[in-house]
Design an enzyme around this catalytic site. Structure first.
Site, PDB file in Angstrom:
ATOM      1  CG  HIS A 308      -2.060   0.941   1.093  1.00  0.00           C
ATOM      2  ND1 HIS A 308      -1.952   2.285   1.354  1.00  0.00           N
ATOM      3  CD2 HIS A 308      -3.323   0.727   0.669  1.00  0.00           C
ATOM      4  CE1 HIS A 308      -3.117   2.858   1.108  1.00  0.00           C
ATOM      5  NE2 HIS A 308      -3.958   1.944   0.682  1.00  0.00           N
ATOM      6  CG  ASP A 366      -8.184  -3.917  -2.884  1.00  0.00           C
ATOM      7  OD1 ASP A 366      -9.372  -3.628  -2.724  1.00  0.00           O
ATOM      8  OD2 ASP A 366      -7.326  -3.098  -3.226  1.00  0.00           O
TER       9      ASP A 366
HETATM   10  N1  ACO Z   1       4.439  -7.407  -4.968  1.00  0.00           N
HETATM   11  C1  ACO Z   1       5.798  -7.400  -5.076  1.00  0.00           C
HETATM   12  N2  ACO Z   1       6.555  -6.316  -4.856  1.00  0.00           N
HETATM   13  C2  ACO Z   1       5.918  -5.184  -4.506  1.00  0.00           C
HETATM   14  C3  ACO Z   1       4.514  -5.103  -4.360  1.00  0.00           C
HETATM   15  C4  ACO Z   1       3.779  -6.280  -4.595  1.00  0.00           C
HETATM   16  N3  ACO Z   1       2.435  -6.276  -4.456  1.00  0.00           N
HETATM   17  N4  ACO Z   1       4.157  -3.866  -4.003  1.00  0.00           N
HETATM   18  C5  ACO Z   1       5.282  -3.152  -3.929  1.00  0.00           C
HETATM   19  N5  ACO Z   1       6.360  -3.950  -4.226  1.00  0.00           N
HETATM   20  C6  ACO Z   1       7.776  -3.552  -4.173  1.00  0.00           C
HETATM   21  C7  ACO Z   1       8.140  -2.694  -5.377  1.00  0.00           C
HETATM   22  O1  ACO Z   1       8.656  -3.466  -6.434  1.00  0.00           O
HETATM   23  C8  ACO Z   1       9.179  -1.769  -4.782  1.00  0.00           C
HETATM   24  O2  ACO Z   1      10.406  -2.477  -4.722  1.00  0.00           O
HETATM   25  P1  ACO Z   1      11.820  -1.675  -4.860  1.00  0.00           P
HETATM   26  O3  ACO Z   1      11.882  -0.776  -3.676  1.00  0.00           O
HETATM   27  O4  ACO Z   1      12.836  -2.779  -4.830  1.00  0.00           O
HETATM   28  O5  ACO Z   1      11.753  -0.935  -6.162  1.00  0.00           O
HETATM   29  C9  ACO Z   1       8.730  -1.553  -3.341  1.00  0.00           C
HETATM   30  O6  ACO Z   1       7.940  -2.709  -3.022  1.00  0.00           O
HETATM   31  C10 ACO Z   1       7.869  -0.301  -3.143  1.00  0.00           C
HETATM   32  O7  ACO Z   1       6.810  -0.341  -4.114  1.00  0.00           O
HETATM   33  P2  ACO Z   1       6.247   0.940  -4.869  1.00  0.00           P
HETATM   34  O8  ACO Z   1       5.595   0.499  -6.139  1.00  0.00           O
HETATM   35  O9  ACO Z   1       7.304   1.988  -4.956  1.00  0.00           O
HETATM   36  O10 ACO Z   1       5.153   1.425  -3.846  1.00  0.00           O
HETATM   37  P3  ACO Z   1       3.919   2.324  -4.186  1.00  0.00           P
HETATM   38  O11 ACO Z   1       3.583   2.998  -2.918  1.00  0.00           O
HETATM   39  O12 ACO Z   1       4.161   3.183  -5.372  1.00  0.00           O
HETATM   40  O13 ACO Z   1       2.797   1.260  -4.608  1.00  0.00           O
HETATM   41  C11 ACO Z   1       0.940  -0.163  -4.608  1.00  0.00           C
HETATM   42  C12 ACO Z   1       1.745   0.865  -3.813  1.00  0.00           C
HETATM   43  C13 ACO Z   1       0.544   0.424  -5.968  1.00  0.00           C
HETATM   44  C14 ACO Z   1      -0.352  -0.477  -3.844  1.00  0.00           C
HETATM   45  C15 ACO Z   1       1.785  -1.437  -4.780  1.00  0.00           C
HETATM   46  O14 ACO Z   1       2.115  -1.983  -3.521  1.00  0.00           O
HETATM   47  C16 ACO Z   1       1.091  -2.489  -5.653  1.00  0.00           C
HETATM   48  O15 ACO Z   1       1.180  -2.412  -6.878  1.00  0.00           O
HETATM   49  N6  ACO Z   1       0.396  -3.486  -5.003  1.00  0.00           N
HETATM   50  C17 ACO Z   1      -0.378  -4.463  -5.744  1.00  0.00           C
HETATM   51  C18 ACO Z   1      -1.707  -3.874  -6.178  1.00  0.00           C
HETATM   52  C19 ACO Z   1      -2.662  -3.693  -5.018  1.00  0.00           C
HETATM   53  O16 ACO Z   1      -2.875  -4.587  -4.219  1.00  0.00           O
HETATM   54  N7  ACO Z   1      -3.288  -2.500  -4.965  1.00  0.00           N
HETATM   55  C20 ACO Z   1      -4.314  -2.178  -3.957  1.00  0.00           C
HETATM   56  C21 ACO Z   1      -3.920  -1.006  -3.148  1.00  0.00           C
HETATM   57  S1  ACO Z   1      -5.038  -0.776  -1.822  1.00  0.00           S
HETATM   58  C22 ACO Z   1      -6.386  -0.007  -2.468  1.00  0.00           C
HETATM   59  O17 ACO Z   1      -6.409   0.570  -3.533  1.00  0.00           O
HETATM   60  C23 ACO Z   1      -7.565  -0.079  -1.645  1.00  0.00           C
END
Ligand code: ACO
Length: 431
Positions: A308, A366
């Protein structure tokens, strides 16, 4: 916003600029850069708004490190346990917990606005049967401005109020009808003797050929899903609603914009994406393969339902929903459903994997809402519409707050331009 006369100093090109600093009632201080371009001739750069407060608000507060979510100061776990969705709607809209009479009046107003203009049926019927229900929702909600002309004048407080009630009241009917249309069943009309969640379940699952009894445990679980998704500060879809409405667009058009934004898999679409991922994994023995893919920098795959932007600790909503998921699975006797077995095992593996632990990637709301909705019998395509239905009150509350704010002005970000500089047009025969 307390006026402490504190400033932050920015040094740039040999000059110093003092920028006002505001202290919120909770959360980090905020540096006011509104006059920066006028004074220093520079923009700030923050794609994804990771360090930008786009507005001031009194509705919802999140402390992502503590895993805390407050609506008007009340913690979400208390609201989920002691309150119910329509009371939380009142709280979000008006800022305080209603008295018994106020709540009764509010529930009555919502209940008596649940029917759709009969002509709207033809609108549904214009879609292909295999249309995604979110596509139908974007269209139908946007089209409400063509049906309810008497609540589109945003300068009229009474019209704003009517539009708010209409949106909250009609969204379950719209979501349920989008579903009914996709499976070729007749539309089921709302019933005024049922509560909000039960009414929605009935409109989704009843057929005219027989009586439909709403199971109170499922109604409670649905009410919890709605309550837990009701608002979430300045998330992508809420910011979309605010940006759309900053131009003065009517509320139905703005909420349709919010629904469109919510649809994406990084936001509300994650619950559908999560269940589809669980189906793709198929059996618990394939989990390690998917965990490896999620960790592989060269693979775009992510574990859906994990991570998140704001919560770097447990999502407090996920904690409550996990409990609901256990109750619903037990009630329905589906806790040995293979898909749900994969979900439970995946949760265990990810919570103990150093990659997910170090990056603070916990299951989000989710992950569990998808499991509950699947167990209730919703197809995955209906997961995001349920989210849209819950979040409508949040969008509406934030929209109302924004319109009433005298500082409200059109949202117009600037950019870091990296394109070509001025060049002369070349005639086609010379290219
Ligand atoms: N699986 C694997 N790796 C992940 C995931 C994941 N679900 N989420 C984040 N990471 C990793 C990224 O690759 C990144 O790694 P790095 O630091 O080595 O580059 C690190 O964790 C940080 O991730 P970011 O993408 O920079 O974090 P951001 O805050 O931009 O993204 C998000 C948040 C979009 C929710 C992300 O965690 C994601 O894509 N999750 C999956 C989709 C999801 O479940 N979305 C629902 C959100 S809740 C809602 O809308 C109610």
């Amino acid at each position: 916003m307390s006026d402490t006369k504190r400033t932050a100093t920015l040094s740039f090109d040999g000059q110093s600029f003092d920028l006002p600093v505001y202290s919120p009632t909770a959360g980090p201080d905020v540096i006011d850069i509104r006059k920066l371009y006028g004074q220093a001739g520079v923009f700030t750069y923050d794609p994804g708004f990771t360090s930008t407060a786009s507005c001031d608000s009194t509705i919802t507060f999140i402390d992502g490190d503590k895993g805390e979510l407050l609506h008007r100061g009340y913690p979400i776990d208390q609201l989920a346990e002691k309150s119910h969705y329509l009371e939380v709607c009142f709280l979000l809209l008006y800022g305080y917990l209603p008295t018994a009479t106020e709540l009764e009046d509010f529930e009555e107003r919502v209940t008596h606005h649940t029917m759709l203009h009969e002509q709207m049926q033809y609108f549904f019927r214009g879609f292909r049967r295999d249309a995604h229900p979110m596509a139908i929702m974007v269209g139908v909600v946007g089209a409400m401005s063509a049906f309810y002309h008497d609540s589109t004048d945003i300068t009229d407080e009474w019209q704003r109020e009517v539009a708010s009630i209409r949106l909250i009241a009609k969204m379950p009917t719209i979501a349920a009808w989008a579903y009914k249309y996709s499976i070729g069943q007749p539309f089921v009309y709302p019933r005024n003797d049922l509560d909000y969640a039960s009414n929605f379940l009935r409109m989704c699952f009843a057929v005219p050929a027989e009586e439909y009894e709403v199971n109170p445990i499922l109604a409670r679980a649905m009410d919890r899903i709605l309550t837990l998704h009701a608002d979430h500060e300045q998330n992508a879809s809420t910011s979309t609603v605010r940006l759309a409405s900053s131009s003065g667009a009517n509320p139905f058009a703005c909420i349709a914009a919010g629904i469109a934004c919510l649809w994406g898999p990084a936001h509300g679409g994650a619950n559908q994406a999560c269940l589809e991922m669980l189906k793709e994994i198929g059996t618990p023995d394939r989990i390690p393969e998917f965990i490896d893919r999620a960790k592989d920098k060269d693979d775009p795959f992510r574990l859906m339902g994990f991570g998140h932007r704001v919560y770097k600790n447990t999502d407090p909503r996920a904690k409550v929903l996990k409990q609901s998921a256990d109750e619903v699975l037990e009630l329905l006797g589906v806790d040995n459903n293979p898909l749900l077995q994969v979900a439970k095992e995946l949760e265990k593996v990810a919570l103990n994997d150093p990659y997910f632990v170090e990056k603070k990637l916990f299951p989000n709301v989710d992950f569990y809402s998808g499991i509950i909705l699947e167990a209730m019998g919703f197809p995955t395509s209906m997961f995001t519409p349920v989210f849209a239905l819950s979040r409508t009150v949040g969008w509406v509350s934030q929209w109302k707050e924004m319109i009433a704010d005298p500082q409200n002005k059109i949202g117009r970000p600037r950019q870091l331009y990296l394109g070509e500089t001025l060049r002369d047009y070349v005639d086609i025969e010379d290219r």
